[in-house]
Design a protein around this motif. Structure first.
Motif, PDB file in Angstrom:
ATOM      1  N   TYR A 192       0.826  -1.206   0.000  1.00 40.03           N
ATOM      2  CA  TYR A 192       0.000   0.000   0.000  1.00 40.03           C
ATOM      3  C   TYR A 192       0.863   1.261   0.000  1.00 40.03           C
ATOM      4  O   TYR A 192       0.628   2.194  -0.785  1.00 40.03           O
ATOM      5  CB  TYR A 192      -0.911  -0.002   1.233  1.00 40.03           C
ATOM      6  CG  TYR A 192      -1.681   1.283   1.431  1.00 40.03           C
ATOM      7  CD1 TYR A 192      -2.800   1.577   0.651  1.00 40.03           C
ATOM      8  CD2 TYR A 192      -1.277   2.208   2.388  1.00 40.03           C
ATOM      9  CE1 TYR A 192      -3.494   2.763   0.831  1.00 40.03           C
ATOM     10  CE2 TYR A 192      -1.969   3.397   2.561  1.00 40.03           C
ATOM     11  CZ  TYR A 192      -3.070   3.666   1.783  1.00 40.03           C
ATOM     12  OH  TYR A 192      -3.750   4.838   1.969  1.00 40.03           O
ATOM     13  N   LEU A 193       1.874   1.282   0.874  1.00 42.56           N
ATOM     14  CA  LEU A 193       2.739   2.458   0.958  1.00 42.56           C
ATOM     15  C   LEU A 193       3.526   2.668  -0.343  1.00 42.56           C
ATOM     16  O   LEU A 193       3.705   3.807  -0.785  1.00 42.56           O
ATOM     17  CB  LEU A 193       3.698   2.312   2.138  1.00 42.56           C
ATOM     18  CG  LEU A 193       3.055   2.382   3.522  1.00 42.56           C
ATOM     19  CD1 LEU A 193       4.077   2.094   4.615  1.00 42.56           C
ATOM     20  CD2 LEU A 193       2.393   3.736   3.749  1.00 42.56           C
ATOM     21  N   GLU A 194       3.970   1.575  -0.944  1.00 44.10           N
ATOM     22  CA  GLU A 194       4.697   1.701  -2.213  1.00 44.10           C
ATOM     23  C   GLU A 194       3.805   2.277  -3.302  1.00 44.10           C
ATOM     24  O   GLU A 194       4.238   3.121  -4.094  1.00 44.10           O
ATOM     25  CB  GLU A 194       5.237   0.325  -2.636  1.00 44.10           C
ATOM     26  CG  GLU A 194       6.413  -0.149  -1.786  1.00 44.10           C
ATOM     27  CD  GLU A 194       6.891  -1.529  -2.174  1.00 44.10           C
ATOM     28  OE1 GLU A 194       7.991  -1.910  -1.755  1.00 44.10           O
ATOM     29  OE2 GLU A 194       6.144  -2.246  -2.883  1.00 44.10           O
ATOM     30  N   ARG A 195       2.559   1.817  -3.350  1.00 44.88           N
ATOM     31  CA  ARG A 195       1.633   2.323  -4.367  1.00 44.88           C
ATOM     32  C   ARG A 195       1.277   3.787  -4.101  1.00 44.88           C
ATOM     33  O   ARG A 195       1.099   4.565  -5.049  1.00 44.88           O
ATOM     34  CB  ARG A 195       0.380   1.452  -4.408  1.00 44.88           C
ATOM     35  CG  ARG A 195       0.642   0.067  -4.997  1.00 44.88           C
ATOM     36  CD  ARG A 195      -0.582  -0.801  -4.968  1.00 44.88           C
ATOM     37  NE  ARG A 195      -0.306  -2.113  -5.577  1.00 44.88           N
ATOM     38  CZ  ARG A 195      -1.168  -3.124  -5.555  1.00 44.88           C
ATOM     39  NH1 ARG A 195      -2.337  -2.984  -4.970  1.00 44.88           N
ATOM     40  NH2 ARG A 195      -0.829  -4.263  -6.135  1.00 44.88           N
ATOM     41  N   MET A 196       1.165   4.163  -2.846  1.00 47.72           N
ATOM     42  CA  MET A 196       0.897   5.557  -2.502  1.00 47.72           C
ATOM     43  C   MET A 196       2.051   6.437  -2.962  1.00 47.72           C
ATOM     44  O   MET A 196       1.834   7.530  -3.501  1.00 47.72           O
ATOM     45  CB  MET A 196       0.672   5.691  -1.007  1.00 47.72           C
ATOM     46  CG  MET A 196      -0.648   5.110  -0.518  1.00 47.72           C
ATOM     47  SD  MET A 196      -2.082   6.069  -1.075  1.00 47.72           S
ATOM     48  CE  MET A 196      -1.877   7.551  -0.101  1.00 47.72           C
ATOM     49  N   ASN A 197       3.271   5.979  -2.742  1.00 42.97           N
ATOM     50  CA  ASN A 197       4.446   6.763  -3.141  1.00 42.97           C
ATOM     51  C   ASN A 197       4.547   6.879  -4.662  1.00 42.97           C
ATOM     52  O   ASN A 197       4.975   7.906  -5.193  1.00 42.97           O
ATOM     53  CB  ASN A 197       5.717   6.136  -2.575  1.00 42.97           C
ATOM     54  CG  ASN A 197       5.832   6.331  -1.078  1.00 42.97           C
ATOM     55  OD1 ASN A 197       5.304   7.298  -0.524  1.00 42.97           O
ATOM     56  ND2 ASN A 197       6.515   5.410  -0.412  1.00 42.97           N
ATOM     57  N   GLU A 198       4.170   5.822  -5.358  1.00 40.47           N
ATOM     58  CA  GLU A 198       4.197   5.855  -6.814  1.00 40.47           C
ATOM     59  C   GLU A 198       3.206   6.853  -7.367  1.00 40.47           C
ATOM     60  O   GLU A 198       3.412   7.451  -8.426  1.00 40.47           O
ATOM     61  CB  GLU A 198       3.891   4.460  -7.377  1.00 40.47           C
ATOM     62  CG  GLU A 198       5.002   3.448  -7.168  1.00 40.47           C
ATOM     63  CD  GLU A 198       4.601   2.057  -7.595  1.00 40.47           C
ATOM     64  OE1 GLU A 198       3.444   1.901  -8.049  1.00 40.47           O
ATOM     65  OE2 GLU A 198       5.418   1.134  -7.468  1.00 40.47           O
ATOM     66  N   LYS A 200       2.445   9.721  -6.067  1.00 36.41           N
ATOM     67  CA  LYS A 200       2.779  11.112  -5.775  1.00 36.41           C
ATOM     68  C   LYS A 200       3.590  11.750  -6.903  1.00 36.41           C
ATOM     69  O   LYS A 200       4.335  11.093  -7.589  1.00 36.41           O
ATOM     70  CB  LYS A 200       3.582  11.170  -4.470  1.00 36.41           C
ATOM     71  CG  LYS A 200       2.732  10.848  -3.253  1.00 36.41           C
ATOM     72  CD  LYS A 200       3.538  11.009  -1.968  1.00 36.41           C
ATOM     73  CE  LYS A 200       2.681  10.746  -0.737  1.00 36.41           C
ATOM     74  NZ  LYS A 200       3.438  10.883   0.510  1.00 36.41           N
TER      75      LYS A 200
END
Length: 200
Positions: A192-198, A200
């Protein structure tokens, strides 16, 4: 779903290999004690479906993807395996939430005996290690274990005498390949965090 608390050490009684699949028969009195056709049983951490039952022996089909991702394809008649029945809804969650979906292979690279435990070092690729944190959970050959430390290309776990005697890990020498599954909750958080960062 499983808990990673191995219930017994079973024995492989038949292995029938096809070109891209395998039929595996395993003797496990506890695993088959209340088994029904279609039930799930974890074999070395791999969730399999019982398609045949004969006394204390169950048979499961192993497909190409499972053979590719796990060590089941290396099993031979007479080999010992860790067995666990699917968790009952009213049971205690003694280990952690385990899906039985092996996602990586590791290798035991070191065993260091302690006073009342033994420290195992297991190599794994970076894609798997990113899901691990010290004192978090990991499943090794179907056994729920606590991560001691995460290193550059490996991680360590500490096994108590009961785990060494009640699972096949105790008789697994350095060089043994092992099935690995990361903690499901941690994996979802990282993804989830990786997808959120992607985004941005």
């Amino acid at each position: 779903m499983f808990t990673g608390i191995v219930e017994e050490i079973g024995e492989v009684v038949a292995v029938n290999k096809g070109t891209e699949s395998m039929r595996l028969s395993v003797r496990g009195p506890i695993a088959t004690s209340d088994a029904t056709l279609g039930c799930s049983i974890a074999v070395d951490g791999v969730c399999l479906t019982a398609v045949e039952l004969d006394g204390d022996v169950f048979t499961a089909d192993v497909m190409a993807e499972t053979l590719r991702m796990t060590m089941l394809g290396d099993l031979q008649t007479g080999d010992k395996v860790n067995l666990e029945r699917a968790m009952a809804a009213n049971a205690r969650l003694g280990g952690h939430i385990v899906a039985g979906h092996v996602e990586a292979l590791g290798e035991i690279v070191k065993r260091s005996p302690g006073e009342d435990w033994e420290l195992f070092e297991i190599s794994a690729d970076a894609d798997f290690l990113r899901y691990l944190v010290p004192k978090g959970s990991v499943t090794v050959m179907g056994v729920s274990l606590t991560v001691v430390d995460v290193l550059e290309s490996s991680f360590t776990i500490s096994l108590i005498p009961a785990t060494l005697s009640d699972t096949i890990l105790g008789s697994s020498p350095v060089g043994t390949k092992v099935n690995l599954e990361a903690d499901m909750i941690g994996k979802y958080i990282v993804t989830y965090l990786e997808r959120m960062n992607e985004g941005k």
